[in-house]
Design an enzyme around this catalytic site. Structure first.
Site, PDB file in Angstrom:
ATOM      1  N   GLY A  35       0.825  -1.202   0.000  1.00 26.62           N
ATOM      2  CA  GLY A  35       0.000   0.000   0.000  1.00 26.62           C
ATOM      3  C   GLY A  35       0.854   1.243   0.000  1.00 26.62           C
ATOM      4  N   GLU A  51       0.534   0.549  -6.370  1.00 25.80           N
ATOM      5  CA  GLU A  51       1.351   0.260  -5.187  1.00 25.80           C
ATOM      6  C   GLU A  51       1.650  -1.231  -5.067  1.00 25.80           C
ATOM      7  OE1 GLU A  51       2.995   2.077  -3.063  1.00 25.80           O
ATOM      8  OE2 GLU A  51       2.224   4.065  -3.510  1.00 25.80           O
ATOM      9  N   GLU A  55       5.466  -2.607  -5.262  1.00 23.61           N
ATOM     10  CA  GLU A  55       6.049  -3.188  -4.055  1.00 23.61           C
ATOM     11  C   GLU A  55       6.227  -4.699  -4.116  1.00 23.61           C
ATOM     12  OE1 GLU A  55       3.767  -1.827  -0.719  1.00 23.61           O
ATOM     13  OE2 GLU A  55       4.337   0.258  -1.044  1.00 23.61           O
ATOM     14  N   GLU A  99      11.621  -7.499   1.148  1.00 25.83           N
ATOM     15  CA  GLU A  99      11.322  -8.920   0.991  1.00 25.83           C
ATOM     16  C   GLU A  99       9.833  -9.053   0.719  1.00 25.83           C
ATOM     17  OE1 GLU A  99      12.191 -12.961   3.646  1.00 25.83           O
ATOM     18  OE2 GLU A  99      12.863 -11.013   4.369  1.00 25.83           O
TER      19      GLU A  99
END
Length: 149
Positions: A35, A51, A55, A99
């Site tokens: 997010g 997002e 990510e 990660e």
């Protein structure tokens, strides 16, 4: 640089077809769900899809709104939490995700150490169909008001 007085953000709990959920380990809050901030000209859904892609490297479809969270500490943040479904893509990392990992639903909370994230991810995991609206402060984390809509 002037910081905004109000920030709008989105987050999503992405479910894999095998029922695992996606977690990312960020540099600030440890393990959490993808997010971030909504950029000018974006709607909430577009921002969340961006997002998630940035990510984690995956594409997701956005589903139910689970929570609206109002952090009234400065700068004020209004966050929207959604349930999402994995569509495609391979997990990858970025500057915002050191990660990435698929985790079984029953073990998700064992990864999360940040109080605000813990409460929000609990809401997402236990969604009953009623949207939660929570008002809180940080430093220290304190829930001020909570409503089910």
């Amino acid at each position: 640089m002037t910081h905004p007085k109000h920030i709008v953000a989105v987050s999503g709990l992405i479910s894999h077809p095998n029922s695992d959920v996606l977690l990312i380990r960020g540099p600030k809050r440890g393990w959490e769900f993808p997010g971030g901030q909504v950029e000018e000209g974006e709607n909430l859904i577009e921002a969340l899809q961006r997002e998630i892609r940035e990510e984690s490297g995956v594409e997701a479809s956005i589903g139910s709104l689970v929570g609206i969270y109002s952090n009234i500490s400065t700068p004020q943040k209004l966050m929207f939490g959604f349930l999402c479904d994995y569509v495609s893509g391979e997990l990858s990392t970025s500057d915002e995700s050191l990660e990435t990992r698929w985790v079984t639903r029953h073990s998700v909370l064992q990864y999360v150490s940040h109080s605000v994230i813990y409460d929000r991810i609990t809401d997402l995991l236990r969604f009953s169909g009623r949207v939660i609206y929570r008002v809180y402060t940080t430093n220290p984390y304190q829930i001020c008001e909570e409503y089910f809509l």
